[in-house]
Motif scaffolding. Structure first.
Motif: not given
Length: 115
Positions: A29-30, A32, A54-55, A58, A60-62, A64-65
């Motif tokens: 996730q962080v 790759g 990341g949260c 980044a 990231w997909d909502k 996933i966050k």
């Protein structure tokens, strides 16, 4: 502690590959599937920092966050406590917190596996 020689209580990851093997989904996730540069650290504390960043920042997909945020907030709190214990030269507390930090990462890994 001398004038030149300093004594420190510290936490570090001996083998960074252990992080990749132990929490492969969080690692991916962080970072790759990229290989670390020689000067780049990818230890346990680096993983926690990257998850926290990341949260917050980044793209990231909502979903996933939303899934990761509660666990990452817990991790960030534990890491702050760990840093405080190290700064206070309290290795017993720091050791206990390191166990709790690893357990929290394992729980977060399981949550991510369910997604």
């Amino acid at each position: 502690m001398g004038k030149v020689l300093q004594i420190r209580v510290m936490a570090y990851t001996f083998d960074h590959e252990d992080v990749k093997r132990t929490w492969p989904l969080l690692y991916a996730q962080v970072w790759g599937d990229s290989e670390p540069r020689p000067e780049e650290a990818r230890g346990v504390l680096d993983l926690v920092r990257e998850l926290d960043d990341g949260c917050r920042f980044a793209p990231w997909d909502k979903q996933i966050k939303l899934l990761l945020e509660p666990g990452v907030q817990k991790l960030a709190g534990l890491m702050q406590q760990l840093e405080d214990a190290l700064g206070d030269w309290d290795p017993k507390l720091a050791n206990s917190l390191s166990d709790r930090l690893e357990e929290a990462l394992t729980e977060l890994e399981k949550e991510l596996a369910k997604a």
